[in-house]
Structures are given as C-alpha cells and as structure tokens.
Design an enzyme around this catalytic site. Structure first.
Site, mmCIF file in Angstrom:
data_model
loop_
_atom_site.group_PDB
_atom_site.id
_atom_site.type_symbol
_atom_site.label_atom_id
_atom_site.label_comp_id
_atom_site.label_asym_id
_atom_site.label_seq_id
_atom_site.Cartn_x
_atom_site.Cartn_y
_atom_site.Cartn_z
ATOM 1 N N GLY A 268 0.644 -0.883 -0.097
ATOM 2 C CA GLY A 268 0.624 0.016 -0.557
ATOM 3 C C GLY A 268 0.925 1.287 0.505
ATOM 4 N N ASN A 272 9.251 5.232 4.731
ATOM 5 C CA ASN A 272 10.947 5.442 4.217
ATOM 6 C C ASN A 272 11.345 6.260 4.917
ATOM 7 O OD1 ASN A 272 11.208 2.696 2.027
ATOM 8 N ND2 ASN A 272 9.774 4.595 1.274
ATOM 9 N N GLU A 305 1.304 6.188 7.621
ATOM 10 C CA GLU A 305 2.498 6.312 7.416
ATOM 11 C C GLU A 305 3.734 6.758 7.698
ATOM 12 O OE1 GLU A 305 3.963 3.631 5.740
ATOM 13 O OE2 GLU A 305 1.767 2.719 5.121
ATOM 14 N N HIS A 308 4.319 6.127 11.587
ATOM 15 C CA HIS A 308 5.616 5.112 11.258
ATOM 16 C C HIS A 308 6.407 6.351 11.892
ATOM 17 C CE1 HIS A 308 4.677 1.138 10.988
ATOM 18 N NE2 HIS A 308 4.721 1.429 9.558
ATOM 19 N N GLU A 327 4.141 -2.191 13.437
ATOM 20 C CA GLU A 327 2.872 -3.151 12.676
ATOM 21 C C GLU A 327 1.736 -2.006 13.719
ATOM 22 O OE1 GLU A 327 3.182 -0.967 9.773
ATOM 23 O OE2 GLU A 327 4.580 -1.590 9.193
HETATM 24 ZN ZN LIG Z 1 2.958 0.344 8.555
#
Ligand SMILES: [Zn+2]
Length: 883
Positions: A268, A272, A305, A308, A327
């Site tokens: 998905g 980074n 994202e 993260h 996750e």
């Molecule tokens: Zn993730």
C-alpha cells in the site's frame, strides 16, 4: 531457487550482528539497464557480538560487482568470496574500517518491484523487508542502523526530480545534460527504510509548523497531470501531523517531508524516513474518480505512514519477528486517529468487521501464527492481518487495561529508552509495565500464542440475594505447532441493562467497577455483581474490548432487546449482526430451506433495523453500518465446517430480500431523504449520508422487483460522484438483467483511460456473485487493459475474485480454484510477493464441504508439484500440511 533459502528461520536463534555500519555514503548514477551504485561503508566489529574475528558477510542479490576496496586498497578476486546471495570477507580488520563497493543493478528488469526499479519511467525503491540488498551489498537486517548520505545523479530530461531520505543539502548540473542532488539523513536508520526516487514528476507543496516551531516543507509528487488529485492527501497529512502532537506529543523531526505516488507498487505504502512512497491509489482522489471509501483509506494510510516516523523509524525493530512492534502499534495509532477525526463507534465497527473477516480465518487456518511469529521461511509472507490488525488489538487491550494516561506514559518511556535503537516486543511491554506498575507477564501471551481465544459467558440472576453471577470460561484452540495453550489476560468490558433499558450500576465486592472493565485471567472465572434489583440483560465485550470469539447464553429475545436498547453503540450493532448471523447459519445448515431467513424472526430483525435507521440521534454513518448484514464469509466462519458457499449465498440473498420487502417504505424514505446538501464534499458527515442512502438502495434492490432495478439504474445514471456511481454499478453487477451490461459498458467507455477507476471496473465484475463469475474473470484476463505485471490490476481482478467472491471462487466444480492456481503460478515467475499473497485465499479450504475440499486440495497439489518461489512454496506447503 536453492534449498537453503527454504530453511525456516527461528526467533530463538537471534544473534547480534558481527559488524555494525555507522555510516553509509551512496553515490547512485541512474540508468535504465545499468544503474551504478558506489557505496562507502564505515564498519566496525560489534562489541555485543558473541565472537570476535568473524568473517564479514554482506547480503547482495541480482548485483554485478565492479569494484571493491578496503581502507582504500583494491581487492583482488581472491580477497573475498561471492555467492548468489552474499559477499564474504574472511578476515576484516579488528578496528573501524572503510569498505568501498561499486555494483550495477538493472532497474528495468526488476519485475519483483523489490530494490530499485522503474515504474512508468520513474525510478523508485522498495526496501522493506530485504530489498536494499538488491541495490548494494550491505548487512541487510533491521538492527544495523547507519547515518546515510546519498548522492543521486540522473538525466535532466527524464529525471528532473531526484529525492532521497532526510534533508536536501546540495544539487547542481553535470555536463552531458545530467544533474545531481545530495541528501543527508541525520537519523541512524536500518537499510529497509532507505528510499530513492528519480523521475519526471509534478508536485504540490505546503508547509507545516510543528509545536516546537520547526517549519517543515511538505510535498507530494505524482505523474504530471495528476496534481489536482493530491489535495486530500495533503490535508490528511497535516491533520495527522497535528494529531500526533496533540495525542502523543510526537513531533516531526526533519526540514522536509516528501510523499511520492507510483502506479506499480507491491504494497500500500512505505514509511521510508522523510520520503514515503505510496501506491498511487492511496494518494490520488477527486470526487469524480475516488469514492468515500478511497478518501477514507487515503486519510488513514497517509496517517499510518506518517506515524511510523516515530513507531518504526525513530524506534525500529530488532529483527523481522518483531514486525508487530512497528505495525501493530502504528495500526493502533492510525485507528485512534481515524476514530478521533471521524465517528469513533463507526470506526470500531469497521475495524472489528475487518478483523473478523480476515484475521479470524487466518487464526483458525493452516497459516495461523502468533502476533510475533516464532519462525518463518519467507518474511514477505508475514505482512499479515495477524501481525497488523491483531497486533493493533493487542496495543488497544494494553490501553484498555492500563487506562489512556498510563498507556501514554508507557509509550513516552518506550521512546525515552529506545530512541535511535532497534527494539523488541519485550522492550515495549516492559515500558508499559514499568510506567503503570502492572505485571504484564501473562499479557505477553497475546504475542506468543496463536489462535483466537473463545470466551463463553453466561449470566444467572439470584432474585433473593439480588445478585447476578457472570460465569466466564476461556479456551485458546490448538493451532499448527501449538497444541496446548495457557489462559490469556483478557479485558472484558460489560454492562448490565435493566428491563426499561437503563444501565444498572456494576458493583463487585462492594466496589464500583470502573468503566465496566473485568479482567479475565483464568480458564474459568465467576464475577458476582451485587445490588442488582431485577434480572438484567448483560451486554458483553463492549466496544469489542478483546479480539475473541464470544458465545453467550442469551436467547433471541435478549439479543433483540440489546439491538434496541444497548447504550454501547458497538454492542447494539453487534446484537443485530449476531441475530442476522444466527438466522443465516440456521438456513445455510438446512441446505435449501430458507425458512429461517424468510419467517417471523427475519421480520423481527427487519423491524428492529427500521427502528435503528429511523433514529437520527445515531448518526448517518452508524445507521448505514446497521443496514449492512454480515458477509457470506462471516456466515462461513460461524459455520466453521462443511461449508457450502451456495447455501450461504442463497440464505443471505433471501434475508436481504426479506428485509428489503418488510421495511421497504422506511428504506425508500431514507433513500429519498438522505442526500447530502451542496456540491460533493468528502467530509465524514456527507460521506455518512451517502453511505446510509446507498445501504438503503442495496436492500431495496435485493427484492429484484422491476421498480427496484429501475431505481438502481437511475441512481447510476444520476450519480454526480464516484461513490454513488460505483455503489450503483456494484449493486447492478450481481443482477441477471440487461441493465447490468448497459451500466458496465457505460462505465468502461467513460473511464477506460483512468487506471485507478478502471481497477474498480475490473473489481466490480470479479466480485459479482453470478453463476458465470469464473468465466467472466477468465474473459477479463484476456482484456487488452489487463496486465499481470501491474499489482493493482491483479489485485482488482484476481484478488477481488479470490478474496471477495466466496460463491464464485468456491464454485462447486472447482474452476475457481484452478483459475487462481494458474494465475498465481504465472505471476510467481516474476513477482513472488504478489503471487504468494493471492494464494492466501486457500487458507480456509479445510472448512469446506467434501467435494469443494477435494477440488481445492487438487489445485494446491498441482501447485506443489511445480517449481515455486520460496514465498509461494511456504504458503502452498503450509496450507496443504496444516489441517
Ligand atoms: Zn505500517
């Protein structure tokens, strides 16, 4: 594929790396067939390593080595050993040293989309979990964290945009129509978070000022011409950045934050550091091309994202067994975000439904594994619903047990202790235990025991003592590799409801029970509530407080009572789902007898639903969820064995028609009234109104009367946005009526040049439950717009068919299984990751009735006899063995 790559790896075998890499300088010269990567690594022996003087083993795949030098001295071929997966230096220096390695890789030939590849002319990378080794030789594991500087060089014409992690530090022209850009990321990070992009991209820009006053330049890069579809993603990003500051005190830490959308992407999106790379379907949205569901997933994945940056990037995972550490926690955070910016109870319903549809079958099947797996053959196969969604539930249970404040303190402590490090699940749980003073030893079993716990609850009332006794027992069923289980620590939220619908006080041992929270820790436990004036109806597992399967001794009248009176919105919804599920499982068990779904009880369900949807205090999005019956997969899961997907399909169809017929007037009124005012807006309230109206339309059309079909077709023709158009098309797609073909043809003509919209056209047909759905899908495989090379299109057609069309995929003649096996095998030759994902659709084959089982088994065995990638081999062999 050599056999050594098929050996299972075990968590218990973890050993620290022999060498650490403190700094990396990469010089990448982009070229379609031969990208040159010159890497300079600052390496030292790891003081934590078990032994000193070990060989240095660098991972590398599909690379052509051009040069290697140590401390400036060129190596001769005898100074190192090259094998297909590694480069070994037998006796490196005992002190810090510099290694220079120059390699070539071929971005155009990279069909696996792992490492550096080219998608529609754009160079991009995907390194998680083990793609960096396809760019350069490296110790490619998450516990080696390095500070990274990247110089990228490319053609001015074809790659005017050159991006990497961190902050931009220099750029300029090079003779020969080339140019370069230099990026520096000051935060040490593992190789899987490396990213690079080079392409001719358009962009939109914005800024965000953090709570501490740092001004961050935000940008989203897309194919030229699609800039007008990035606004929602940018708004979502800014909302997420602010929310993380307010809720968790977490601020962004670089000067720039870039997002790039590409059309060929295995996942998905990817977090980074400072340069998130997205599948374009999770970025691009415009009212005419994207549905409310698309807007909602863009918002949540952009947030995921971004989150993260702290849970994953600043604190990363020690090894891939700890994947849930980043996750599960980050999914939990994005769910909390969505619950706050949208309607909390509705998000909880959507989350629970997703978990039950995807994770419960995984937990009950041959691929069952703990939230933290103890072993794997191919880590790519463990990006699962168990690691992500159940992993998020585990974090949510911690928050429920400790309370929001203590959970936040625990998270603060976790960052304080491990910022800049690679951590483990134990590190996370210890921080929670230390910050709250709670013993979480038993709770750790949620990470180590697989299988969905079964919780049985029964309530007895004693009119003399005015007490209500709740008996609770728990069993964790055996799963492959784990035959016996220990009891779990389960937060069980409950309420007692009096005859007039009032909440009764919850008193145990003279103490008021905070938030109705019970802690179940033993195999059998009894909770006695005092001062209960009259027999109550228990509301159990409120807010879905634990990912368990619940059985109760409630009779249909009590379930109906909860459906009307439960003050917990989740359980009110769940009561109707339970009621409907009971009717459908009874009908499916009795084969062709649709009595249970067309009789008096079905009528009572319909009337209760009408009461709920007329209640405007409940919110449109919530009322829309109430109208959605449990899916065919939900019914199959309840049945558990001897599943006949045709019988389930018939039962569900009959119940939908019965409801559409019984409360047709109410549904028609809602259909007329629930139109959001003004031009299209993706905000949650407007989306809720559209969802309610479309849910009503769906049940009305289930009656299949001419008037109902006309209404659906009119809805399609008059649609002024993608949400209404795609729902109408989906409703019509199941019908045996000429209007179905008319609508599909119209949609194709209009959208054939819009890849993301065309994916919807493929998916709608793949999901349509018709007797000829296998033939439809086979026909579409030969469509000029279909390509096995584009993961989005593959998921739209083959994935939708296998995962979201149970009666088509499980057709009694086995043709659905053969179709999937053939296509997965073809894809496995060039993209094992996508192939193995598709093959996960076989996970519940052992629950089917005998004839279907035999066909499924034959299809799996035919695959097992082929030369498969490691990814697909693991799925096929485990699926066949674990029954
Ligand atoms: Zn993730």
């Amino acid at each position: 594929m050599n056999d050594s790559s098929r050996q299972a790896k075990f968590l218990k075998d973890y050993a620290p790396p022999n060498y650490l890499i403190d700094a990396v300088a990469l010089d990448v010269s982009l070229a379609p067939k031969a990208a040159r990567v010159a890497s300079t690594l600052t390496i030292r022996p790891n003081p934590e390593a078990a032994k000193t003087g070990q060989p240095l083993v660098l991972d590398g795949e599909a690379l052509t080595l051009q040069r290697i030098a140590l401390n400036g001295k060129e190596f001769a071929p005898g100074d190192y050993t090259l094998s297909p997966g590694s480069l070994t230096i037998e006796a490196p220096p005992a002190e810090s040293f510099t290694l220079e390695v120059v390699t070539l890789c071929d971005p155009e030939a990279n069909t696996e989309l792992s490492g550096l590849y080219r998608s529609n002319g754009t160079y991009c990378t995907q390194c998680e979990p083990e793609g960096f080794r396809r760019i350069t030789y490296f110790v490619d594991r998450p516990d080696v964290l390095a500070v990274c500087t990247v110089r990228i060089e490319g053609d001015r014409d074809t790659t005017p945009v050159l991006l990497s992690n961190g902050n931009p530090v220099a750029s300029g022209d090079i003779p020969g129509n080339r140019h370069y850009a230099v990026w520096h990321d000051p935060f040490p990070k593992p190789s899987y978070l490396f990213a690079l992009v080079g392409g001719d991209l358009a962009s939109i820009h914005d800024t965000f000022t953090t709570a501490a006053g740092r001004k961050v330049a935000l940008a989203i890069y897309v194919e030229p011409g699609k800039e007008d579809r990035c606004g929602w993603a940018m708004e979502s990003l800014k909302r997420a950045m602010r929310w993380d500051e307010e809720r968790f005190g977490l601020e962004y830490d670089l000067d720039v934050f870039n997002i790039v959308a590409v059309s060929d992407f295995n996942m998905g999106a990817m977090e980074n550091k400072g340069l998130n790379i997205f599948n374009d379907k999770l970025v691009l949205a415009r009212p005419d091309t994207a549905s409310d569901a698309d807007y909602a997933s863009i918002e949540s994945v952009i947030a995921h994202e971004y989150f993260h940056n702290w849970t994953g990037d600043r604190v990363t995972c020690r090894d891939w067994f700890q994947l849930c550490l980043k996750e599960g926690l980050t999914v939990f955070r994005d769910q909390e975000f969505t619950g706050d910016v949208r309607m909390g109870p509705v998000e909880r319903i959507i989350t629970a439904r997703l978990l039950k549809t995807h994770q419960f079958p995984e937990d009950a099947g041959p691929l069952a594994h703990p939230v933290r797996p103890a072993s794997y053959i191919e880590i790519n196969n463990f990006y699962t619903s168990t690691v992500y969604e159940k992993g998020a539930e585990v974090c949510r249970m911690l928050q429920t047990l400790l309370g929001r404040d203590a959970f936040r303190k625990g998270l603060d402590l976790y960052f304080e202790r491990h910022d800049g490090e690679a951590a483990t699940v134990e590190d996370f749980v210890s921080a929670m235990a230390d910050a709250s003073g709670r013993d979480l030893t038993q709770f750790m079993r949620w990470y180590t025991q697989s299988g969905t716990p079964e919780l049985a609850c029964s309530l007895d009332y004693d009119p003399h003592r005015k007490t209500a006794r709740l008996k609770v027992s728990q069993v964790v069923p055996p799963t492959p590799g784990q035959s016996s289980k220990e009891p779990m620590h389960i937060p069980l939220k409950v309420g007692l409801i009096g005859a007039n619908g009032d909440e009764l006080p919850l008193k145990i041992d003279g103490e008021e029970l905070a938030e109705g929270l019970l802690e179940v820790t033993e195999r059998e436990q009894v909770f006695e509530f005092q001062n209960v004036p009259a027999p109550p109806t228990p509301s159990l597992l409120r807010d879905f407080s634990a990912p368990v399967r619940l059985t109760t001794n409630l009779n249909p009248d009590q379930v109906e009572f909860l459906m009307m009176h439960d003050s917990d919105p989740f359980n009110r919804w769940q009561a109707a789902q339970t009621y409907a599920n009971n009717l459908m499982t009874a009908a499916a068990r009795s084969g062709l007898d649709t009595g249970p779904v067309t009789g008096t009880e079905a009528g009572r369900l319909a009337k209760a639903l009408a009461t709920t949807v007329r209640d405007e205090t409940l919110g449109a999005a919530y009322r829309a969820e109430a109208l959605k019956l449990p899916s065919e997969s939900d019914v199959a899961r309840e049945l558990g064995h001897d599943v006949d997907t045709d019988a389930i399909h018939a039962a569900r169809g009959a119940l939908r028609a019965k409801i559409g017929d019984t409360i047709g007037d109410t549904l028609a009124e809602i259909y007329q009234a629930a139109t959001p005012p003004g031009p299209f807006s993706p905000d949650p309230e407007s989306a809720g109104l559209r969802a309610l109206r479309n849910a009503a339309l769906d049940l009305l059309t289930a009656t299949e009367t001419d008037a109902a079909i006309d209404r659906a077709m009119r809805h399609y023709r008059e649609a002024s946005n993608m949400t209404d158009a795609i729902i109408a098309l989906s409703i019509l797609s199941h019908l045996q009526s000429p209007v179905r073909d008319e609508a599909l043809e119209d949609f194709y003509k209009r959208w054939q040049d819009e890849p993301l919209v065309l994916d919807k056209w493929f998916a709608v047909q793949a999901r349509a439950t018709r007797p000829d759905s296998v033939e439809t899908v086979r026909g579409l495989l030969g469509h000029p717009k279909f390509s096995l090379k584009n993961p989005n299109r593959v998921r739209a057609l083959i994935g939708s068919f296998a995962q979201a069309n149970p009666s088509g995929f499980n057709r009694a003649d086995g043709e659905g299984y053969r179709l999937l096996a053939d296509q997965a095998l073809a894809i496995d030759r060039f993209n094992p990751h996508v192939a193995a994902r598709l093959l996960g659709a076989f996970e519940s084959w052992h629950t089917l009735e005998r004839r279907r089982q035999a066909h499924a088994k034959a299809a799996l065995e035919s695959l097992a006899n082929q030369e498969l990638s490691t990814d697909s081999y693991e799925i096929v062999s485990k699926t066949l063995a674990g029954t």
